[in-house]
Write a protein that holds these residues in place. Structure first.
Motif, PDB file in Angstrom:
ATOM      1  N   GLU A   9       0.805  -1.299  -0.108  1.00  0.00           N
ATOM      2  CA  GLU A   9       0.013   0.064  -0.046  1.00  0.00           C
ATOM      3  C   GLU A   9       0.783   1.356   0.056  1.00  0.00           C
ATOM      4  N   ALA A  10       0.325   2.178  -0.645  1.00  0.00           N
ATOM      5  CA  ALA A  10       1.179   3.555  -0.723  1.00  0.00           C
ATOM      6  C   ALA A  10       0.110   4.437  -0.588  1.00  0.00           C
ATOM      7  N   VAL A  11       0.246   5.530   0.212  1.00  0.00           N
ATOM      8  CA  VAL A  11      -0.589   6.845   0.183  1.00  0.00           C
ATOM      9  C   VAL A  11       0.326   8.085   0.129  1.00  0.00           C
ATOM     10  N   GLY A  12      -0.175   8.673  -0.777  1.00  0.00           N
ATOM     11  CA  GLY A  12       0.186  10.195  -1.029  1.00  0.00           C
ATOM     12  C   GLY A  12       1.900  10.223  -1.256  1.00  0.00           C
ATOM     13  N   LEU A  13       2.383   9.298  -2.034  1.00  0.00           N
ATOM     14  CA  LEU A  13       4.044   9.433  -2.170  1.00  0.00           C
ATOM     15  C   LEU A  13       4.491  10.573  -2.955  1.00  0.00           C
ATOM     16  N   VAL A  14       5.318  11.456  -2.646  1.00  0.00           N
ATOM     17  CA  VAL A  14       5.759  12.306  -3.341  1.00  0.00           C
ATOM     18  C   VAL A  14       7.298  12.376  -3.119  1.00  0.00           C
ATOM     19  N   LYS A  15       8.232  12.662  -4.342  1.00  0.00           N
ATOM     20  CA  LYS A  15       9.402  12.346  -4.553  1.00  0.00           C
ATOM     21  C   LYS A  15       9.861  13.579  -5.630  1.00  0.00           C
ATOM     22  N   THR A  16      10.846  14.496  -4.911  1.00  0.00           N
ATOM     23  CA  THR A  16      11.411  15.448  -5.812  1.00  0.00           C
ATOM     24  C   THR A  16      12.928  15.140  -6.053  1.00  0.00           C
ATOM     25  N   PHE A  17      13.395  15.575  -7.232  1.00  0.00           N
ATOM     26  CA  PHE A  17      15.021  15.462  -7.464  1.00  0.00           C
ATOM     27  C   PHE A  17      15.481  16.893  -7.972  1.00  0.00           C
ATOM     28  N   ASP A  18      16.179  17.263  -7.339  1.00  0.00           N
ATOM     29  CA  ASP A  18      17.024  18.845  -7.991  1.00  0.00           C
ATOM     30  C   ASP A  18      15.743  19.880  -8.258  1.00  0.00           C
ATOM     31  N   GLY A  19      14.638  19.733  -7.347  1.00  0.00           N
ATOM     32  CA  GLY A  19      13.534  20.647  -7.724  1.00  0.00           C
ATOM     33  C   GLY A  19      12.520  20.205  -8.633  1.00  0.00           C
ATOM     34  N   LYS A  20      12.568  19.200  -9.187  1.00  0.00           N
ATOM     35  CA  LYS A  20      11.957  18.532 -10.118  1.00  0.00           C
ATOM     36  C   LYS A  20      11.045  17.519  -9.417  1.00  0.00           C
ATOM     37  N   THR A  21       9.722  17.384  -9.489  1.00  0.00           N
ATOM     38  CA  THR A  21       8.693  16.510  -8.879  1.00  0.00           C
ATOM     39  C   THR A  21       8.828  15.311  -9.777  1.00  0.00           C
ATOM     40  N   ALA A  22       9.502  14.186  -9.267  1.00  0.00           N
ATOM     41  CA  ALA A  22       9.263  13.010 -10.135  1.00  0.00           C
ATOM     42  C   ALA A  22       8.158  12.203  -9.745  1.00  0.00           C
TER      43      ALA A  22
END
Length: 309
Positions: A9-22
């Motif tokens: 399960e995953a809820v609301g995963l956010v990941k940003t690299f060098d200011g860019k949201t992947a």
């Protein structure tokens, strides 16, 4: 459904690299014992999401749970993972490579060698046992790595673009292997940009584009977002029966195609017969997963996907 019914399960995963949201707010729930497809073009955020799920990288926001563990690494010994970047030691034999991968997941090396031999024999690859990886073709080496992914009898298998680089025969063998694992109660998640694999294997999928999950649900639910298409060929070219067809029907000679009316085919068929259309052939085509992908993710994302393989 209780959370214990989900292997991942995953809820609301956010990941940003060098200011860019992947990855931007990815949520997903994978039923235990299911085959779950993660669909999207290259660069959509599939690999980053899977790595967050596995605990290889941490999300900037959101939560995940694997096999009941909020800390994914606690489930590591019960997980088989095939990364998108393949890698085996070229000097190792096929059996040693599989046993080594099992050892990384806690399987004793002696037991790993025994199971490696059984897996290779069971897949008709007994002749590979003593061959070094460097002597195998790309497809053979990938098969060895796949067997190394399951040698420790994981409860959850995560495969990142597993069909990439395989010819049609080996793709078919991999599909059979995935089905066999699910038949044994193992949960399988695989990412792909080839829609045909998901359509053949999965009951549930997530569609991701530009870092956002645009849809998650059963394959039939995605397909049912579009109405079936009617293909009609008449013996008569013209007549008052033309008024019985939808206004947006596409025509080529005596052949017509249009969305199935909400009232179903019966009223339309009766009208065509009563008005002398002379029905030659009529078929109703249900939209495929590719059609649903276009409707959900957009034509630009769909253009980067493969329909079949």
């Amino acid at each position: 459904m209780e959370s214990s019914a989900f292997a991942a399960e995953a809820v609301g995963l956010v990941k940003t690299f060098d200011g860019k949201t992947a990855v931007d707010g990815a949520s997903m729930s994978v039923p235990a014992g299911s085959i779950y497809g993660f669909l999207g073009p290259n660069g959509a955020g599939k690999t980053t999401t899977l790595r967050m799920m596995l605990g290889i990288i941490d999300p900037d926001e959101g939560t995940r749970r694997l096999l009941g563990h909020e800390a994914p690494l606690k489930a590591a010994h019960d997980i088989g993972y095939l990364p998108e970047e393949r890698g085996l030691y070229p000097a190792m034999t096929a059996r040693e490579a599989i046993a080594f991968m099992g050892a990384l997941r806690g399987l004793p090396i002696r037991k790993g060698r025994e199971r490696a031999g059984e897996l290779l024999d069971g897949h008709g690859l007994g002749d590979w046992i003593g061959k070094p990886i460097r002597s195998l073709s790309k497809g053979m080496a990938q098969t060895v790595q796949l067997l190394g992914t399951i040698v420790h009898d994981p409860k959850l298998i995560i495969l990142d673009e597993p069909f990439s680089g395989l010819d049609a025969i080996n793709q078919g063998k991999l599909e059979d292997l995935i089905r066999a694992q699910a038949d044994n109660g193992v949960t399988v998640i695989f990412s792909t940009h080839v829609i045909a694999h998901a359509e053949r294997l999965c009951e549930k999928v997530a569609i991701i584009a530009n870092g956002k999950i645009a849809f998650e649900g059963e394959v039939d639910e995605a397909r049912n977002r579009l109405r079936p298409i009617v293909h009609l060929r008449t013996r008569q070219a013209d007549g008052p029966w033309l008024d019985d067809l939808p206004a947006d029907a596409k025509r080529s000679g005596n052949e017509f195609s249009f969305e199935l009316p909400e009232s179903g085919p019966e009223p339309m068929l009766k009208a065509l017969i009563d008005h002398g259309a002379g029905i030659d052939t009529l078929s109703i085509e249900r939209p495929g997963l590719h059609d649903a992908f276009v409707a959900i993710a957009g034509a630009a994302a769909a253009a980067e996907m493969k329909v079949g393989a």
